[in-house]
Design a protein around this motif. Sequence first.
Motif, PDB file in Angstrom:
ATOM      1  N   ALA A  41      -2.963  -1.026  -9.421  1.00 20.58           N
ATOM      2  CA  ALA A  41      -4.235  -0.548  -8.889  1.00 20.58           C
ATOM      3  C   ALA A  41      -4.031   0.400  -7.709  1.00 20.58           C
ATOM      4  CB  ALA A  41      -5.106  -1.732  -8.452  1.00 20.58           C
ATOM      5  N   GLU A  42      -2.975   0.175  -6.937  1.00 22.02           N
ATOM      6  CA  GLU A  42      -2.700   1.051  -5.798  1.00 22.02           C
ATOM      7  C   GLU A  42      -2.188   2.407  -6.272  1.00 22.02           C
ATOM      8  OE1 GLU A  42      -2.261   2.145  -1.684  1.00 22.02           O
ATOM      9  OE2 GLU A  42      -3.571   0.890  -2.889  1.00 22.02           O
ATOM     10  N   ASN A  46      -3.044   3.753  -9.063  1.00 21.49           N
ATOM     11  CA  ASN A  46      -4.247   4.409  -9.581  1.00 21.49           C
ATOM     12  C   ASN A  46      -5.120   4.940  -8.461  1.00 21.49           C
ATOM     13  OD1 ASN A  46      -3.390   3.720 -12.152  1.00 21.49           O
ATOM     14  ND2 ASN A  46      -4.681   1.884 -12.272  1.00 21.49           N
ATOM     15  N   ARG A  47      -5.159   4.210  -7.341  1.00 18.16           N
ATOM     16  CA  ARG A  47      -5.992   4.647  -6.209  1.00 18.16           C
ATOM     17  C   ARG A  47      -5.506   5.987  -5.652  1.00 18.16           C
ATOM     18  NH1 ARG A  47      -5.824   4.995  -0.871  1.00 18.16           N
ATOM     19  NH2 ARG A  47      -3.708   4.148  -0.780  1.00 18.16           N
ATOM     20  N   VAL A  48      -4.201   6.109  -5.478  1.00 19.32           N
ATOM     21  CA  VAL A  48      -3.641   7.366  -4.963  1.00 19.32           C
ATOM     22  C   VAL A  48      -3.735   8.452  -6.024  1.00 19.32           C
ATOM     23  CG1 VAL A  48      -1.555   8.486  -4.083  1.00 19.32           C
ATOM     24  CG2 VAL A  48      -2.103   6.132  -3.402  1.00 19.32           C
ATOM     25  N   LYS A  87       0.843  -1.195   0.000  1.00 21.22           N
ATOM     26  CA  LYS A  87       0.000   0.000   0.000  1.00 21.22           C
ATOM     27  C   LYS A  87       0.874   1.240   0.000  1.00 21.22           C
ATOM     28  CE  LYS A  87      -3.988  -2.129   0.408  1.00 21.22           C
ATOM     29  NZ  LYS A  87      -5.029  -2.054  -0.641  1.00 21.22           N
TER      30      LYS A  87
END
Length: 223
Positions: free
Chosen positions: A159-160, A162-164, A105
């Motif tokens: 994906a992480e 992209n999340r941030v 993360k």
Amino acid sequence: MKKNTLLFQSILCSILLPASLLIACTGGDKKANTAASITDTVATIPAENTTVAADTSKLAFDINSIPVTTKDMGTFPYLNAPENYKYNDITKSDLKTVHFAVNGKLIPVEGKTFSTNIYKLNENGSESTFNATIVQRAYDKAVKDLGGVKLPGTPVPQAEVNRVGPKVLDEEGNHAYSIIGPDDYTLSHLNTYVIRTAKSEVWIELSFYQNGAYIHILEKPKS
């Protein structure tokens, strides 16, 4: 005739009674075995909530689990470039948020920052071939000598990132996966270190690309 009938009934009962008892006992055992089988089957099915809790606990990070160093840290940013390597394009900030990789993360940490890229020089001052293994080992040792720890390496998935948000990470600067681009190499070659002092937390990210590296050093005052 009546006497013979009674004798016949008596003989018949003596034959049938043990058989009925046998059937009753056999039926009872079968029922008990079935219940035991159901119990065993249920016991082998993992509870869904327990499994989720176990997985979640692996993602947890407690800064208090990092021992407080008693080493002399020197002055910020505390870490020099390895021998025969040099810092270039240094940026500093008195207060900035930087995302660090922890258990796959990206977590935000705020504090004073020092960010730069790392490259190698030949004896004549020209750039030379970069060796990621030498650089990583140098920082592993330097952080350990200061009483810090290297967090377990877990690749950060796309994906992480992209999340941030790529824009957020680009503004932070000096992440190999945001500047060079997120691929299997840049998302896997991330090193996160933490040095905990009596007054602050020092967070370090060392990220590699195929022929170089970037480093973030952030100091967060103890709250």
